[in-house]
Every structure is written in structure tokens, then in C-alpha cells.
Design a protein around this motif. Structure first.
Motif, PDB file in Angstrom:
ATOM      1  N   LYS A  91       7.218 129.246  76.283  1.00 25.21           N
ATOM      2  CA  LYS A  91       6.831 128.382  77.610  1.00 25.21           C
ATOM      3  C   LYS A  91       8.089 127.424  77.812  1.00 25.21           C
ATOM      4  O   LYS A  91       8.927 127.110  76.687  1.00 25.21           O
ATOM      5  N   ALA A  92       8.383 126.978  78.736  1.00 19.85           N
ATOM      6  CA  ALA A  92       9.566 126.148  79.155  1.00 19.85           C
ATOM      7  C   ALA A  92       9.250 125.258  80.386  1.00 19.85           C
ATOM      8  O   ALA A  92       8.308 125.342  81.284  1.00 19.85           O
ATOM      9  N   LEU A  93      10.126 124.101  80.516  1.00 21.11           N
ATOM     10  CA  LEU A  93      10.093 123.283  81.643  1.00 21.11           C
ATOM     11  C   LEU A  93      10.680 123.910  82.706  1.00 21.11           C
ATOM     12  O   LEU A  93      12.129 123.715  82.786  1.00 21.11           O
ATOM     13  N   VAL A  94       9.956 124.313  83.933  1.00 21.18           N
ATOM     14  CA  VAL A  94      11.025 125.074  84.906  1.00 21.18           C
ATOM     15  C   VAL A  94      10.960 124.137  86.344  1.00 21.18           C
ATOM     16  O   VAL A  94       9.969 123.398  86.628  1.00 21.18           O
ATOM     17  N   TYR A  95      12.229 123.946  86.733  1.00 23.72           N
ATOM     18  CA  TYR A  95      12.284 123.058  87.945  1.00 23.72           C
ATOM     19  C   TYR A  95      11.963 124.144  89.237  1.00 23.72           C
ATOM     20  O   TYR A  95      12.319 125.350  89.271  1.00 23.72           O
ATOM     21  N   HIS A  96      11.290 123.305  90.222  1.00 23.48           N
ATOM     22  CA  HIS A  96      10.980 124.289  91.504  1.00 23.48           C
ATOM     23  C   HIS A  96      11.119 123.266  92.463  1.00 23.48           C
ATOM     24  O   HIS A  96      10.573 123.477  93.636  1.00 23.48           O
ATOM     25  N   GLY A  97      12.541 122.738  92.737  1.00 23.58           N
ATOM     26  CA  GLY A  97      12.686 121.893  93.790  1.00 23.58           C
ATOM     27  C   GLY A  97      12.426 120.532  93.631  1.00 23.58           C
ATOM     28  O   GLY A  97      11.863 120.167  92.543  1.00 23.58           O
ATOM     29  N   ASN A 140      19.958 128.499  81.958  1.00 23.61           N
ATOM     30  CA  ASN A 140      18.719 127.968  81.392  1.00 23.61           C
ATOM     31  C   ASN A 140      18.920 126.826  80.234  1.00 23.61           C
ATOM     32  O   ASN A 140      19.669 127.177  79.493  1.00 23.61           O
ATOM     33  N   GLY A 141      18.141 125.869  80.217  1.00 20.08           N
ATOM     34  CA  GLY A 141      18.224 124.841  79.130  1.00 20.08           C
ATOM     35  C   GLY A 141      17.503 124.714  78.197  1.00 20.08           C
ATOM     36  O   GLY A 141      16.710 125.843  77.833  1.00 20.08           O
ATOM     37  N   THR A 142      17.220 123.474  77.494  1.00 17.01           N
ATOM     38  CA  THR A 142      16.556 123.493  76.073  1.00 17.01           C
ATOM     39  C   THR A 142      15.198 122.772  76.054  1.00 17.01           C
ATOM     40  O   THR A 142      14.780 122.557  74.881  1.00 17.01           O
ATOM     41  N   GLN A 143      14.733 122.452  77.223  1.00 17.31           N
ATOM     42  CA  GLN A 143      13.460 121.880  77.456  1.00 17.31           C
ATOM     43  C   GLN A 143      12.469 123.323  77.340  1.00 17.31           C
ATOM     44  O   GLN A 143      11.477 123.449  78.305  1.00 17.31           O
ATOM     45  N   ALA A 144      12.524 124.012  76.334  1.00 19.49           N
ATOM     46  CA  ALA A 144      11.823 125.173  76.099  1.00 19.49           C
ATOM     47  C   ALA A 144      11.670 125.531  74.747  1.00 19.49           C
ATOM     48  O   ALA A 144      12.190 124.992  73.636  1.00 19.49           O
TER      49      ALA A 144
END
Length: 351
Positions: free
Chosen positions: A2-8, A122-126
Motif C-alpha cells: 500500500k502507498a499514498l498515491v497522488y491523483h491530481g 515514487n516516494g516514501t509514503q509507502a
């Protein structure tokens, strides 16, 4: 994972995504145990960083355990506990040789940009993250350094120190004003004491943050919403103005405030991330012999700052005011986004 994904702009989700894999022999995979949210993440969600595209995993700060190493990695091994630096550095290009990792010329993400996590890759909020150029981009955590302290070395401490204190040319005996008492502003206050600042004046609209500033190294505070804020600052400097003014917010009015309170021959160090143009009153400033600096942190001072944290010379863990689990990441963003109300400095998100 799971990760925090940006969608705009304004859109994000904690969702299932594929696990990262080793791509280059210089990569490692890190099991993220602790991460946090930066003001830059809020700028991204506002749409201020258009290079961040739909589907990007956010975050550029973290502490975790190495689970897999590429064949060319020599400085860390599986099982090592590491700080993930917000800046990726190949270590071989001309900018890296200057210690200017912020402009690493490697082609990972984009040549000339060292800040790639949660931005161009891809970053670290994962739960897991692939870290390029691991030999130059992660740091082993010494025994006795907590995750709460270590994660502050991913970004805010080196940012406040390098771009605020070093670029601002703070010297023993200087009077320093820091406009903005958020985490990076507080980091500048804390580390300005390393260079012997005689007086550190914190300016902010938030009474709680001004109170916090006094525990992070500030000697004086000024409510920047007061009608006489400028006169109050100058009154602390015999009317001359401060030696160094550090901008740590990222809006036009706070940058202008710095130019109004700095003395002739002084320095303005811009640390804040700006999403709009700022007017520079050169017709007034040209005669003042000012130095105006700005930049993206290179994290070249992270090893030195880590030694100070390990020796309890810098209480980095004090930035952590709120704690959440990974499954509470949306709540963590809400708390951080309402910092004036929640009194949050850094929200720590743990596995």
C-alpha cells in the motif's frame, strides 16, 4: 503493497500498488518503517509542482530497513536500518563532486534534479520504496537514534541548516530573524545556534508556533500580524535591521518581510517553496549591499548533523508532535494540513 498515491490537485488515496523492484545495480529496496509529511507535499497537492503526475507515490522522507540490494551497492546490506535522504545523488557527476547533490546530473528522474522521490519517481509514503544510488542516498542509523529523530534528517534539519543558516552566512554574534516558525523554520533556528547567533527572532502568525520557537532556539518572538511587527524587529537591533533574515514560508509577503527587516550588508536566505512570482523591489534594495540566496537542499551536511543528533547535541525528535499508523495516513494529512488548529509540527507515520 500500500502507498499514498497522488491523483491530481487535491486528490490522493491510500491504495494497493505493485511492489518496487531493483532496476539498476546501484538500487536498494527499503521496507519503510517511519515516514512523515512535508510542507512540499501540501504544495504538490495544491498543484504548485506540475511535474508531479497522476499515479505518483508521494513522500521524500523516511527511515526503514534494507530488504534487497543491487549488485553494485557496497555501503549497506540487507538488514541495515537507514535514513532515506530526500535528495538522490549519483556521487559521480560534476555537481555531486561539488557536494551540490540537489543538481545531480544522473538521468534518474531528470538530469540536473536531485529531488526525485515523490516528485519524479515514487516516494516514501509507502510500505516499500526503491532507492537509487544507495551508496550516496541512504545513511545508516547509529544505535540510540530513534526513528522520530532520524526521519527529521531526511529533509527538514539539513534544509534549515544548509539553505537557511549556511546560505544566509550566519556568523558568531549575528542577529537572525526567521520568518515562519514551521518545521523548517524551527530547524533553521535550532541550527543557527551551531554558528553562534547571538539573537534569534522568530516571526509567525501562530501563537503556538511562536511559543514552540522559544524551545527550539529562538530568543525572541514577534507576532507578524501586529501592525508594528517591523518596528518591533528593528527595535531589537538598534534600528539597523537583522544580519540574516530567513524566509521559511514560501509566499510573496513573507519574502518581502525579510527584505524589509534586513540591515545594509545583510543576507536574505529564502528557504520556502514558492508557487507564485515574488516582486523584488530592486529600486529600494540595490543600494543596500544585500545578499539574496535560495536553493534546494543538497543534504551534504546530513552525516555531520547525524553525529550531532547521535551525541544528543540536537534534539531532532522534538519536531515529532503527532503519531499515526500507516492505515491512518489520510488522518495524518488532515492533521498536518490543519497545523494551526492541531498544533502539529511534524506528523510521524509508523508501520
Amino acid at each position: 503493497m500500500k502507498a499514498l498515491v497522488y491523483h491530481g490537485p487535491g486528490q490522493k488515496a491510500w491504495e494497493e500498488v505493485p511492489d518496487p523492484v531493483i532496476i539498476e545495480p546501484t538500487d536498494v529496496i527499503v521496507r519503510v518503517e517511519t515516514t512523515t509529511i512535508c510542507g512540499t507535499d501540501l504544495h504538490i497537492l495544491k498543484g504548485d509542482v506540475p511535474a508531479v503526475t497522476d499515479g505518483r507515490i508521494l513522500g521524500h522522507e523516511g527511515v526503514g530497513t534494507v530488504t534487497e540490494v543491487g549488485s553494485a551497492v557496497s555501503s549497506v546490506a540487507v538488514g541495515d536500518r537507514v535514513i532515506i535522504s530526500c535528495i538522490s545523488a549519483c556521487g559521480a557527476c560534476s555537481y555531486c563532486h561539488q557536494g551540490l547533490y540537489a543538481h545531480c546530473l544522473a538521468e534518474e528522474g531528470a538530469s540536473g534534479i536531485g529531488w526525485i522521490f515523490g516528485h519524479l519517481i515514487n516516494g516514501t509514503q509507502a510500505e516499500l520504496v526503491r532507492v537509487p544510488f544507495a551508496d550516496n542516498s541512504v545513511y545508516k542509523v547509529p544505535e540510540g537514534v530513534s526513528d522520530d529523530a532520524a526521519v527529521m534528517l531526511s529533509d527538514i534539519l539539513p534544509t534549515g541548516f544548509e539553505i537557511g543558516v549556511r546560505y544566509g552566512k550566519v556568523k558568531p554574534g549575528d542577529v537572525v530573524a526567521v520568518v515562519g516558525a514551521g518545521p523548517v523554520g524551527l530547524a533553521a533556528m535550532m541550527t543557527a545556534n551551531l554558528y553562534g547567533a547571538a539573537r534569534i527572532i522568530a516571526l509567525d502568525l501562530d501563537a503556538n508556533r511562536l511559543d514552540q520557537a522559544l524551545t527550539f532556539g529562538a530568543t525572541d518572538t514577534v507576532d507578524s500580524s501586529a501592525a508594528d511587527w517591523e518596528q518591533r524587529v528593528k527595535g531589537m537591533t538598534d534600528g539597523m535591521g537583522v544580519d540574516v533574515a530567513v524566509e521559511a514560508v514560501g509566499i510573496p509577503s513573507t519574502f518581502e518581510a525579510c527584505t524589509r527587516i534586513v540591515r545594509p550588508g545583510g543576507s536574505v536566505a529564502n528557504v520556502g517553496v514558492h508557487g507564485a512570482p515574488v516582486q523584488l523591489a530592486l529600486q529600494d534594495l540595490w543600494i543596500m549591499d544585500l545578499s539574496i540566496t535560495m536553493g534546494l537542499v543538497s543534504t551534504s551536511t546530513t552525516p555531520m548533523l547525524l553525529k550531532l543528533v547521535a551525541q544528543h547535541k540536537l534534539a531532532a525528535e522534538r519536531f515529532a508532535t503527532h503519531h499515526f499508523g500507516f492505515d491512518q495516513v489520510m488522518e495524518a494529512y488532515d492533521t498536518f494540513g490543519r497545523a494551526a488548529e492541531s498544533k502539529a509540527l511534524k506528523v510521524v507515520i509508523r508501520r
